[in-house]
Design an enzyme around this catalytic site. Sequence first.
Site, PDB file in Angstrom:
ATOM      1  N   THR A  32      20.244 -20.517  12.930  1.00  0.00           N
ATOM      2  CA  THR A  32      19.811 -19.132  13.057  1.00  0.00           C
ATOM      3  C   THR A  32      20.724 -18.315  12.162  1.00  0.00           C
ATOM      4  OG1 THR A  32      19.064 -19.557  15.329  1.00  0.00           O
ATOM      5  CG2 THR A  32      19.514 -17.280  14.801  1.00  0.00           C
ATOM      6  N   SER A  64      17.895 -17.813  22.883  1.00  0.00           N
ATOM      7  CA  SER A  64      19.286 -17.510  23.226  1.00  0.00           C
ATOM      8  C   SER A  64      19.874 -16.446  22.315  1.00  0.00           C
ATOM      9  CB  SER A  64      20.145 -18.780  23.136  1.00  0.00           C
ATOM     10  OG  SER A  64      19.747 -19.732  24.085  1.00  0.00           O
ATOM     11  N   ARG A  85       9.702 -12.009  18.302  1.00  0.00           N
ATOM     12  CA  ARG A  85       9.680 -13.431  18.646  1.00  0.00           C
ATOM     13  C   ARG A  85       8.299 -14.024  18.361  1.00  0.00           C
ATOM     14  NH1 ARG A  85      12.729 -17.971  19.057  1.00  0.00           N
ATOM     15  NH2 ARG A  85      12.676 -18.964  21.097  1.00  0.00           N
ATOM     16  N   ASP A  90      11.348 -24.317  21.578  1.00  0.00           N
ATOM     17  CA  ASP A  90      12.208 -23.616  22.531  1.00  0.00           C
ATOM     18  C   ASP A  90      11.550 -23.511  23.910  1.00  0.00           C
ATOM     19  OD1 ASP A  90      14.283 -23.293  20.804  1.00  0.00           O
ATOM     20  OD2 ASP A  90      14.038 -21.152  20.501  1.00  0.00           O
ATOM     21  N   GLY A 137      23.578 -20.170  16.553  1.00  0.00           N
ATOM     22  CA  GLY A 137      24.207 -21.231  17.322  1.00  0.00           C
ATOM     23  C   GLY A 137      23.359 -21.808  18.438  1.00  0.00           C
ATOM     24  N   GLN A 173       9.762 -22.806  16.351  1.00  0.00           N
ATOM     25  CA  GLN A 173      10.268 -22.122  17.545  1.00  0.00           C
ATOM     26  C   GLN A 173       9.565 -22.534  18.830  1.00  0.00           C
ATOM     27  OE1 GLN A 173      12.905 -20.595  17.601  1.00  0.00           O
ATOM     28  NE2 GLN A 173      13.252 -19.255  15.861  1.00  0.00           N
TER      29      GLN A 173
END
Length: 577
Positions: A395, A460, A102, A435, A481, A432
């Site tokens: 994604t 997610s 991440r 998020d 999604g 990102q």
Amino acid sequence: MKFTRIAPTLSAAAALLLLVAVAAIALFGRTGAQAFMVASASPDASAAGIEILEAGGSAVDAAIAVQAVLSLVEPESSGLAGGAFLLHYDKRTGALDAWDGRETAPMAAQPELFLGDDGQPLDFLSAMVSGRSVGTPGVVRMMWEAHREYGVLDWADLFVPAIRLAEDGFAVAPKLAQAIARDPVLKQMPVAQDYFFRRAADGTRRPVGEGEMLTNPDYAATLRAIAAQGADGFYKGAVAEAIVDAVQNAPARPGTLSLDDFAAYQAVKREAVCAPYRRYRVCSMPPPTSGGLTLLQILGILENYDLAGMGPMTATAVHFIAEAEKLAYADRDFYIGDPDFVEVPQAAMLDRAYLKTRAEEIDASRTMGKALPGVPPAQIRGEWRAGLSPERASTTHFSIVDGRGNVVSMTSSVEGPFGAHLMAGGMMLNNQLTDFSFVPEEDGRMVANAVQPGKRPRSSMTPVIVFDADDNFVLAIGSPGGPRIIGYVAKTLIALIDWEMGMEEAVALPHFLDRNGALEIEEGSTLEALIPVLEQLGHRIEVRTLTSGLHGIAATAQGLDGAADPRRDGNVISGQR
């Protein structure tokens, strides 16, 4: 084996590999005698993975090749300038590893990153299309570390298919063409406008269309640097410098991402989060993604009910699943953040007694409306606040089983679509950091998913690997999604386990989900017939396009059974050595 929406304009290499796969199917049948398989969002990417497996590569080797190609042919969804989560099952040892690639916030980032001059949260588009939204990319370092542990082929060999496509050209897939045409900002962005749009004689620009050929020499150069120098080819030198320059000199809201952030980035190998469901063990990624915990909470709540007896996709089944999702999403929003910064009550959230009490909140005759977060055992309510954490649905996911029985389930993203809309080194840069919660605190208390220097935003993404009671591999699956990923994966697992569907049928099943708000129903699906009954139960219905990208592989008595989501451009290819 199923081939889904394969474009007739594949590269020559991909077309040749597909012919080989078809020949293998004709010789060995649909599933029998298949030794390895790749299910991904692009025929070119699947072909690259098969090329590596044919050469004796591992599932991790193939995953690296697949991701390198997806960064080229599906740039609206994922890429090497983004992040990913990778689950890996080692058949020989039985080990299950959860690799966290991440992105991280720059060390100069502050909790007020997405507040305007008036102290109010920015609108999403303004936050997204900016230098502020770009986090330190994690996928290359994660792949490098995973390869050091589980790679078989030479690192450099894994980038050959992507380099070939970048230099020789690839055919624009329908989904990419549609994404370019409808994007309101891309044609105004430096670099990206010249790559994705053709200039007409009158000076106007038109988006490249489906089937047109694109080459990307800048990306080929990036890949050659990574191939030759390993992860340092990305995190040091010209590639890192180009990304930092693009971020710090962004046309709107320049960011603070620096070369020091690149040098400091580390991928993390975490312990997978697993829980029983029926007679299986379902495993996924732990925080900072919320996907694994929330998925397992949904299943843990529903294990108290007979979904098989309710019947597939009945109004009763939809109601109970939606109510379980409300409860789990409420806990997700309240408790989950980067575990290196906040204490996530992971074990308490999966406590079976706690989930049973949550299940008892479901009323068969009426929706609960807005669910409140529960109080897991030993968790002090009020330590955190839920915040405001928007997510967008761009994604990718792919599943791989190699010839040794090793498995990869990997979900990867640049957020977006098209991330921050900034381009460097032939890659779309991620957005990102959006998020994170735009609001750093509520009622004087820190939001669990607030921006902090070096912190990873909540995700997610929900890559899954399932095992039977004897710890044998059963299936791998996941989806893109945005925040809907969790619902897509949960419903598909229920279809596979409770309703005993095959992979292809389960993946194609119409979507519904409830993220603790409206009950969303897939537009144009048979589920629309259930709307009157669901409204009588009190559900507020929203009919919308729900574009998942489920790609799964199951181990059956007849061999490997894979499926690609018919809503996207992907496919499944299998073979044997």
